[in-house]
Design an enzyme around this catalytic site. Structure first.
Site, short mmCIF file in Angstrom:
data_model
loop_
_atom_site.label_atom_id
_atom_site.label_comp_id
_atom_site.label_asym_id
_atom_site.label_seq_id
_atom_site.Cartn_x
_atom_site.Cartn_y
_atom_site.Cartn_z
N ARG A 18 61.86 13.70 38.07
CA ARG A 18 61.34 12.67 37.03
C ARG A 18 62.06 11.39 36.72
O ARG A 18 61.57 10.21 36.55
CB ARG A 18 60.73 13.44 35.84
CG ARG A 18 59.75 14.18 35.98
CD ARG A 18 59.00 14.72 34.66
NE ARG A 18 59.76 15.42 33.93
CZ ARG A 18 60.43 14.75 32.71
NH1 ARG A 18 59.90 13.47 32.56
NH2 ARG A 18 61.30 15.33 31.83
N ARG A 19 63.31 11.62 36.36
CA ARG A 19 64.30 10.58 35.81
C ARG A 19 65.25 10.08 36.95
O ARG A 19 65.45 9.10 37.01
CB ARG A 19 64.84 11.29 34.48
CG ARG A 19 63.70 11.69 33.65
CD ARG A 19 64.53 11.49 32.20
NE ARG A 19 63.47 11.77 31.20
CZ ARG A 19 63.76 11.76 29.83
NH1 ARG A 19 64.95 11.57 29.29
NH2 ARG A 19 62.79 11.99 28.92
N SER A 37 68.31 21.06 48.73
CA SER A 37 67.82 22.13 48.26
C SER A 37 67.79 23.30 48.91
O SER A 37 68.01 23.34 50.29
CB SER A 37 66.39 21.69 47.89
OG SER A 37 65.83 22.82 47.17
N ARG A 38 67.85 24.60 48.13
CA ARG A 38 67.57 25.68 48.84
C ARG A 38 66.41 26.05 49.46
O ARG A 38 66.03 26.91 50.37
CB ARG A 38 68.01 26.96 48.03
CG ARG A 38 69.50 27.05 47.60
CD ARG A 38 69.77 28.19 46.76
NE ARG A 38 71.33 28.31 46.52
CZ ARG A 38 71.84 29.04 45.40
NH1 ARG A 38 71.02 29.85 44.83
NH2 ARG A 38 73.15 28.94 45.49
N HIS A 79 76.37 24.86 37.14
CA HIS A 79 77.10 23.59 37.14
C HIS A 79 78.75 23.53 37.63
O HIS A 79 79.03 22.81 38.39
CB HIS A 79 76.82 23.04 35.90
CG HIS A 79 75.42 22.76 35.50
ND1 HIS A 79 75.22 22.42 34.54
CD2 HIS A 79 74.45 22.67 36.11
CE1 HIS A 79 74.00 22.04 34.32
NE2 HIS A 79 73.38 22.31 35.50
N LYS A 97 74.21 18.36 31.89
CA LYS A 97 74.90 18.97 30.94
C LYS A 97 74.45 20.58 30.86
O LYS A 97 73.23 20.78 31.28
CB LYS A 97 74.77 18.38 29.60
CG LYS A 97 73.29 17.88 29.23
CD LYS A 97 72.51 18.90 28.51
CE LYS A 97 71.10 18.50 28.38
NZ LYS A 97 70.27 19.97 28.34
N ARG A 165 65.09 27.84 31.16
CA ARG A 165 65.87 28.02 30.04
C ARG A 165 65.80 29.34 29.30
O ARG A 165 66.53 29.62 28.30
CB ARG A 165 65.15 26.93 28.87
CG ARG A 165 65.37 25.62 29.54
CD ARG A 165 64.49 24.60 29.26
NE ARG A 165 64.62 23.39 29.65
CZ ARG A 165 63.86 22.91 30.81
NH1 ARG A 165 63.13 23.79 31.55
NH2 ARG A 165 64.12 21.71 31.20
N TYR A 235 58.05 19.97 18.04
CA TYR A 235 59.08 18.88 18.53
C TYR A 235 59.69 18.14 17.39
O TYR A 235 59.17 18.09 16.55
CB TYR A 235 58.27 17.99 19.51
CG TYR A 235 59.18 17.09 20.14
CD1 TYR A 235 59.88 17.43 21.23
CD2 TYR A 235 59.35 15.92 19.73
CE1 TYR A 235 60.86 16.72 21.98
CE2 TYR A 235 60.11 14.80 20.50
CZ TYR A 235 60.94 15.53 21.57
OH TYR A 235 61.60 14.46 22.21
#
Length: 318
Positions: A18-19, A37-38, A79, A97, A165, A235
């Site tokens: 997306r970014r 990518s796997r 990471h 991050k 997450r 949010y």
């Protein structure tokens, strides 16, 4: 004109799709060489969309002679492993991050990048928006009087339990995901020293990671610092300075869209002043900054290491 940085994307995460991929493609200082990518189908789909080559497996990007830099868009627990591998393969690295799940690994990666003369940048996007410099300047000029407290919060609503997450083995949890933002905001706005005084965390029924957290820190000149973050919340995306004469509030502080008009709200003496700034694309700014670091030989950020130290301390108190 400086030659564009030839960058491969490692992973097909949402932020890459997306970014970052659109930003790499739009920036005249970068060109996308490949998507690794796997999942071969995902690599082919994304590579086709951006006119580059699909690569099966992350290691293929490190073996690719056409690639001089990689963007690591993998789960947090991966990471450090793939950043280290990329640096050892003499690739510059832009990594999502947190760069690593601990201070020691972060320091090791910083040292490795310096020793090999490679650019290493953690992709904390909000650092590349000028609204924060303006807010800091206003506070330093006395807009809220003597500063007593800094508060920052970033929390998002619950997502499906299958989301990475919420998976401990992939480095999930609120601290590593949303907690990075308020911690880095405190460093950016207040500088050193910051000392952890206390912290609490919580998790929902059946969760294996923390989904809520809050921390109290002591900042320079006795400024109290209150940070909140979460993955199971209404949010919230804000920071504020509270002083002897008023408050300065910045909403949409961490993830403003490129067309968002930033508003710095100063509440003082019963009056409200709104300072409107020019919209800015912090994702494009981050990509440009990484390209400049590659071509200019910039060293890793010292604040990135201090961020890792603070996250370590907070993790130990969970």
């Amino acid at each position: 004109m400086t030659e564009p940085v030839r960058i491969a994307v490692m992973g097909a995460a949402d932020i890459a799709r997306r970014r970052m991929l659109p930003a790499f493609a739009a920036c005249p200082r970068t060109t996308v060489t490949a998507v690794a990518s796997r999942d071969g189908a995902k690599a082919r789909s994304l590579a086709h969309a951006y006119g580059c080559r699909p690569l099966h497996g992350y290691a293929a990007a490190l073996e690719d002679d056409e690639t001089e830099a990689v963007y690591v868009a993998l789960p947090a627990a991966l990471h450090a492993e793939w950043t280290r591998a990329a640096l050892l393969a003499d690739k510059h690295v832009l990594a999502e991050k947190p760069l690593a799940l601990g201070r020691n690994e972060t320091a090791e990666l910083h040292d490795l990048a310096r020793s090999r003369g490679l650019a290493l940048m953690e992709n904390v996007l909000f650092l590349h928006h000028s609204q924060h410099a303006r807010a800091r300047q206003l506070v330093r000029s006395g807009a809220v009087g003597r500063l007593h407290q800094f508060q920052a919060a970033f929390a998002v609503p619950r997502r499906p339990r299958s989301d990475i997450r919420y998976q401990a083995e992939l480095g999930g949890g609120a601290l590593w995901d949303t907690g990075v933002y308020p911690v880095r905001a405190a460093l950016l706005m207040l500088g050193h020293p910051l000392r952890v005084v206390g912290a609490v965390s919580g998790r929902g029924p059946g969760d294996e990671v923390d989904t809520a957290g809050s921390a109290l820190l002591s900042g320079p000149d006795g400024v109290a610092v209150h940070l909140s973050f979460g993955l199971d919340h209404g949010y919230r995306n804000v920071y504020e300075f509270w002083g002897s004469e008023g408050r300065l509030v910045v909403e949409r502080a961490f993830t403003p869209p490129a067309d968002h008009t930033p508003v710095l709200r100063i509440e003082r003496g019963g009056e409200v002043e709104e300072i409107r700034l020019t919209p800015e694309d912090q994702v494009a700014n981050a990509v440009t900054a990484f390209a400049a670091a590659v071509r200019g030989g910039a060293a890793p950020s010292a604040d990135g290491l201090r961020q890792a130290e603070l996250l370590d301390e907070l993790a130990a108190r969970r």
